[in-house]
Enzyme design. Structure first.
Site, PDB file in Angstrom:
ATOM      1  N   HIS A  72      13.822 -23.996   4.507  1.00 61.28           N
ATOM      2  CA  HIS A  72      13.719 -24.619   3.184  1.00 61.28           C
ATOM      3  C   HIS A  72      12.285 -24.527   2.679  1.00 61.28           C
ATOM      4  O   HIS A  72      11.358 -24.970   3.353  1.00 61.28           O
ATOM      5  CB  HIS A  72      14.142 -26.092   3.249  1.00 61.28           C
ATOM      6  CG  HIS A  72      15.632 -26.273   3.216  1.00 61.28           C
ATOM      7  ND1 HIS A  72      16.232 -27.432   2.799  1.00 61.28           N
ATOM      8  CD2 HIS A  72      16.636 -25.419   3.535  1.00 61.28           C
ATOM      9  CE1 HIS A  72      17.552 -27.296   2.873  1.00 61.28           C
ATOM     10  NE2 HIS A  72      17.818 -26.086   3.324  1.00 61.28           N
ATOM     11  N   TYR A 200      15.980 -36.055  -2.875  1.00 64.68           N
ATOM     12  CA  TYR A 200      15.582 -37.446  -2.649  1.00 64.68           C
ATOM     13  C   TYR A 200      15.624 -38.141  -4.006  1.00 64.68           C
ATOM     14  O   TYR A 200      14.868 -37.751  -4.909  1.00 64.68           O
ATOM     15  CB  TYR A 200      14.160 -37.535  -2.094  1.00 64.68           C
ATOM     16  CG  TYR A 200      13.973 -37.067  -0.662  1.00 64.68           C
ATOM     17  CD1 TYR A 200      13.809 -35.719  -0.351  1.00 64.68           C
ATOM     18  CD2 TYR A 200      13.916 -38.001   0.379  1.00 64.68           C
ATOM     19  CE1 TYR A 200      13.610 -35.307   0.958  1.00 64.68           C
ATOM     20  CE2 TYR A 200      13.710 -37.598   1.694  1.00 64.68           C
ATOM     21  CZ  TYR A 200      13.556 -36.246   1.972  1.00 64.68           C
ATOM     22  OH  TYR A 200      13.348 -35.838   3.276  1.00 64.68           O
ATOM     23  N   PRO A 292      13.029 -43.200   8.013  1.00 63.21           N
ATOM     24  CA  PRO A 292      13.432 -41.783   8.001  1.00 63.21           C
ATOM     25  C   PRO A 292      13.045 -41.026   6.739  1.00 63.21           C
ATOM     26  O   PRO A 292      13.272 -39.808   6.669  1.00 63.21           O
ATOM     27  CB  PRO A 292      14.960 -41.861   8.133  1.00 63.21           C
ATOM     28  CG  PRO A 292      15.324 -43.205   7.615  1.00 63.21           C
ATOM     29  CD  PRO A 292      14.178 -44.111   7.941  1.00 63.21           C
ATOM     30  N   LYS A 296      10.092 -37.725   9.806  1.00 66.11           N
ATOM     31  CA  LYS A 296       9.007 -37.508  10.758  1.00 66.11           C
ATOM     32  C   LYS A 296       9.336 -37.912  12.200  1.00 66.11           C
ATOM     33  O   LYS A 296       8.565 -37.598  13.120  1.00 66.11           O
ATOM     34  CB  LYS A 296       7.753 -38.283  10.314  1.00 66.11           C
ATOM     35  CG  LYS A 296       7.092 -37.699   9.091  1.00 66.11           C
ATOM     36  CD  LYS A 296       6.461 -36.352   9.394  1.00 66.11           C
ATOM     37  CE  LYS A 296       6.102 -35.579   8.149  1.00 66.11           C
ATOM     38  NZ  LYS A 296       6.397 -34.167   8.225  1.00 66.11           N
ATOM     39  N   TYR A 384       4.667 -33.251   4.329  1.00 67.86           N
ATOM     40  CA  TYR A 384       6.089 -33.037   4.636  1.00 67.86           C
ATOM     41  C   TYR A 384       6.263 -31.901   5.643  1.00 67.86           C
ATOM     42  O   TYR A 384       7.035 -32.011   6.594  1.00 67.86           O
ATOM     43  CB  TYR A 384       6.873 -32.740   3.348  1.00 67.86           C
ATOM     44  CG  TYR A 384       8.365 -32.924   3.489  1.00 67.86           C
ATOM     45  CD1 TYR A 384       8.989 -34.109   3.089  1.00 67.86           C
ATOM     46  CD2 TYR A 384       9.168 -31.920   4.040  1.00 67.86           C
ATOM     47  CE1 TYR A 384      10.357 -34.284   3.230  1.00 67.86           C
ATOM     48  CE2 TYR A 384      10.529 -32.087   4.186  1.00 67.86           C
ATOM     49  CZ  TYR A 384      11.116 -33.273   3.772  1.00 67.86           C
ATOM     50  OH  TYR A 384      12.476 -33.445   3.931  1.00 67.86           O
TER      51      TYR A 384
END
Ligand code: APR
Ligand code: PHB
Length: 389
Positions: A72, A200, A292, A296, A384
């Protein structure tokens, strides 16, 4: 029995450490309270940082992840009725791999079996002894008998509820904690993902996340109350609520199917310092928990294991204690940065009960600023995909 490193816990942290040690000729035994099938039944997140992928390769178990995992290049943030893409690859030239933690655990278990290293499942009442001396020992019960393992070091990889952290005196350990006033209700369903990348969503009814395990399997979450029970949430109710929190294009692509896993997870930030006491080292969830929202948890477990494996290799191969002495500080520096990132993502994306109008405006402005600023998006991206070691 005698071994060099006794590892408590056969989750990702313990299995990965064991695999790296075995491949470098350091003898180790894993003690696990549950059965292997039970460990494989736990559903966890599935976003793998490049550094974690590299470590799985180093451990010789990365092949299936590269073949079946989904690369991704970014994520999508949804708020105020619109979606905004954060393109990691354009911003910082790196990406993540979407591959379930369950699959990583399975690959590690198979690697360990192939290497002929020993895992003792269903080890009951594991206890740690003489961790501040030169000859630590681990005791456990199995099949009605008492057993003892003598070792040089103990790796406490037994998760948040394990025995290792609890073996360190309160006077030594400092705990830092934040418990969030909501949970995540998640389902697994054999239907294609809503979008090519993770969405998200910040919505007035609460957070939502559309994730995936493969091109045919979705992992979907909605923020829920801590009082909610899984039984209160039929699939129909789940989808109804999810759709209210998604934009119309996402709703149009959502394929509703019967869930085959449904669970509620609380959200917590937690760190225990230091991560070493004598010859006992903590790694993974045994030492820290993240909410979550930044995916991580697994990556931090791998990060600890990387530092610990190098420290133990230095000790055995180069007769140097420097890595061991520096383990806690090195691991914690990276842990705290991931704690900060996970806390920030959580704060930005969820509805907090009792938040003021001002808090609300700050959250909206944080999101608006983020997607308008190359600098802010770059900051999200580098965290990220994983900060450097
Ligand atoms: N004795 C032996 N084994 C134990 C004991 C005990 N007293 N207590 C716990 N265990 C085992 C658990 O059964 C589990 O299999 O230790 C293992 C710990 O595994 P995880 O909880 O998966 O922790 P870790 O390996 O650090 O992996 C971290 O898992 O929880 C997620 O978000 C987290 O993705 C992150 C990853
Ligand atoms: C998941 O796929 O389970 C997942 C993905 C990203 C997250 C959390 C969970 O931030």
């Amino acid at each position: 029995m005698r071994t060099q490193v006794a590892i408590i816990g056969a989750g990702p942290a313990g299995l990965l450490l064991g695999q790296l040690l075995t491949r470098h000729g350091i003898d180790n035994v894993i003690l696990e309270r549950q059965t292997g099938d039970y460990v494989l039944g736990r559903i966890r997140a599935g976003v793998v940082e490049q550094g974690t992928a590299d470590l799985l390769d180093e451990a010789g178990v990365g092949a299936r992840m590269h073949a079946e995992g989904l690369a991704h290049d970014g994520i999508e943030l949804a708020f105020a009725g619109e979606r905004h893409r954060i393109d990691f690859h354009t911003l910082i030239g790196r990406r993540v791999i979407v591959y379930g933690q369950t699959e990583i655990t399975r690959d590690l278990m198979e690697g360990r079996a192939a290497a002929g290293a020993q895992t003792i499942y269903e080890a009951e009442d594991v206890s740690l002894h003489d961790v501040t001396g030169d000859r630590p020992r681990v005791r456990y019960h199995k099949d009605g008998a008492d057993h003892e393992i003598e070792c040089d070091f103990i790796a406490g990889c037994d998760g948040y509820h394990g025995v290792s952290r609890k073996s360190i005196p309160d006077s030594v350990l400092k705990h830092y904690e934040r418990v969030y006033p909501f949970g995540w209700l998640g389902i697994l369903v054999d239907r294609p993902p809503v979008s090519d990348e993770l969405i998200y969503a910040n919505h007035e009814r609460g957070f939502a996340l559309c994730s995936m395990r493969s091109q045919t399997r979705s992992r979907l979450y909605i923020q829920c109350s801590l009082d909610d029970k899984v039984e209160d949430w039929s699939d129909a109710r789940f989808y109804e609520e999810l759709k209210r929190r998604l934009d119309s294009a996402a709703v149009a692509r959502l394929q509703e199917g019967p869930s085959f896993e449904k669970s509620i997870a609380p959200l917590r930030s937690f760190v225990a310092e230091p991560m070493r006491h004598g010859r006992l080292f903590l790694a993974g969830d045994a030492a820290h928990i993240v909410p979550p929202t930044g995916a991580k948890g697994l990556n931090l477990a791998a990060s600890d294991v990387r530092y610990l494996w190098q420290a133990l290799t230095d000790f055995y191969k180069r007769k140097s204690s420097a890595g061991i002495d520096g383990y806690s500080a090195a691991a914690l520096a990276r842990v705290w940065k991931a704690e900060r990132f996970s806390w920030w993502m959580t704060s930005m994306l969820h509805r907090f009960p009792g938040s003021s109008d001002f808090d609300q405006k700050m959250q909206e402005t944080e999101l608006a600023y983020l997607v308008s600023s190359q600098a802010a998006m770059t900051s999200l991206a580098e965290n990220y995909v994983g900060l450097p070691y």
